[in-house]
Each structure stands twice: as structure tokens, then as C-alpha cells.
Design a protein around this motif. Structure first.
Motif, PDB file in Angstrom:
ATOM      1  N   GLY A   1       0.768  -1.235   0.000  1.00 48.62           N
ATOM      2  CA  GLY A   1       0.000   0.000   0.000  1.00 48.62           C
ATOM      3  C   GLY A   1       0.798   1.284   0.000  1.00 48.62           C
ATOM      4  O   GLY A   1       0.215   2.366  -0.069  1.00 48.62           O
ATOM      5  N   SER A   2       2.133   1.169   0.073  1.00 51.26           N
ATOM      6  CA  SER A   2       2.916   2.404   0.144  1.00 51.26           C
ATOM      7  C   SER A   2       4.350   2.170  -0.306  1.00 51.26           C
ATOM      8  O   SER A   2       4.815   1.036  -0.405  1.00 51.26           O
ATOM      9  N   ARG A   3       5.007   3.274  -0.533  1.00 53.29           N
ATOM     10  CA  ARG A   3       6.457   3.273  -0.735  1.00 53.29           C
ATOM     11  C   ARG A   3       7.037   3.860   0.544  1.00 53.29           C
ATOM     12  O   ARG A   3       6.805   5.029   0.869  1.00 53.29           O
ATOM     13  N   THR A   4       7.739   3.024   1.300  1.00 49.35           N
ATOM     14  CA  THR A   4       8.222   3.402   2.625  1.00 49.35           C
ATOM     15  C   THR A   4       9.679   2.983   2.792  1.00 49.35           C
ATOM     16  O   THR A   4      10.046   1.888   2.375  1.00 49.35           O
ATOM     17  N   ARG A   5      10.476   3.851   3.387  1.00 48.72           N
ATOM     18  CA  ARG A   5      11.842   3.490   3.769  1.00 48.72           C
ATOM     19  C   ARG A   5      11.810   3.125   5.249  1.00 48.72           C
ATOM     20  O   ARG A   5      11.202   3.825   6.058  1.00 48.72           O
ATOM     21  N   VAL A   6      12.476   2.029   5.595  1.00 58.50           N
ATOM     22  CA  VAL A   6      12.518   1.563   6.988  1.00 58.50           C
ATOM     23  C   VAL A   6      13.962   1.205   7.308  1.00 58.50           C
ATOM     24  O   VAL A   6      14.615   0.528   6.525  1.00 58.50           O
ATOM     25  N   PHE A   7      14.432   1.702   8.451  1.00 58.67           N
ATOM     26  CA  PHE A   7      15.787   1.315   8.861  1.00 58.67           C
ATOM     27  C   PHE A   7      15.885   1.260  10.371  1.00 58.67           C
ATOM     28  O   PHE A   7      15.082   1.863  11.085  1.00 58.67           O
ATOM     29  N   LEU A   8      16.882   0.500  10.843  1.00 53.42           N
ATOM     30  CA  LEU A   8      17.222   0.395  12.262  1.00 53.42           C
ATOM     31  C   LEU A   8      18.468   1.236  12.482  1.00 53.42           C
ATOM     32  O   LEU A   8      19.372   1.242  11.659  1.00 53.42           O
TER      33      LEU A   8
END
Length: 95
Positions: free
Chosen positions: A84-91
């Protein structure tokens, strides 16, 4: 050392999928030591491209953050976020 999961939602492509994500993602927090530091509040972009919203979640350490992200419950929710989205995810480790 505290670790953070940072999610930056660039663009929503399917609101129905994101509604399913919003329903399932909170369930994935159960049993994990997590707290919201910032959660889609007001923003003022100082540099770089605009984005729809961001969330920052705090965990006791990188292992705890990874355990939440890799958990079966979050993997179910994640499918809807990715659809449903374009998302950047990081730790990232805290200081």
C-alpha cells in the motif's frame, strides 16, 4: 543501547492496504518492549524531498528491534504496508 526503527512513508499507493496495515501493525507490538517516540505527527522538512509521514519506535537494543521486525505478526502487517505504500525503513543504534 537503545535502538530505533525509523519508518518514512514516501507515498501511499493503496489506501485499503494501508488500512489493513494500521489494523494489524499494533498487534505486532504485543510481547515486545517498544515505545513510540514519534508517530506521524506534524513535520517540517528542512532538507530533502517531502514525505507523507514518519514513525520512530524505540527498542532496548538492536536485537529487540530486529526481533520485532522479523516477528511473524509484523511480517503479516508488513505485507500490507509494502502493498500500500512506498516506505523506507531502517534500524539505527542510539547514542
Amino acid at each position: 543501547m537503545t535502538a530505533y526503527v525509523v519508518m518514512i512513508r514516501e507515498e501511499t499507493s493503496d489506501p485499503a492496504e494501508m488500512a489493513l496495515y494500521r489494523e494489524k501493525a499494533p498487534l505486532a507490538r504485543e510481547g515486545h518492549d517498544v515505545s513510540a517516540v514519534a508517530f506521524y505527527g506534524a513535520q517540517d522538512v528542512l532538507e530533502g524531498p517531502e514525505f507523507e509521514g514518519a514513525a520512530i519506535l524505540a527498542f532496548p537494543d538492536m536485537d529487540a528491534a530486529r526481533a520485532w521486525y522479523d516477528s511473524p505478526a509484523y511480517q503479516v502487517a508488513r505485507q500490507h504496508r509494502q502493498a500500500g505504500s512506498r516506505t523506507r525503513v531502517f534500524l539505527i543504534d542510539g547514542v
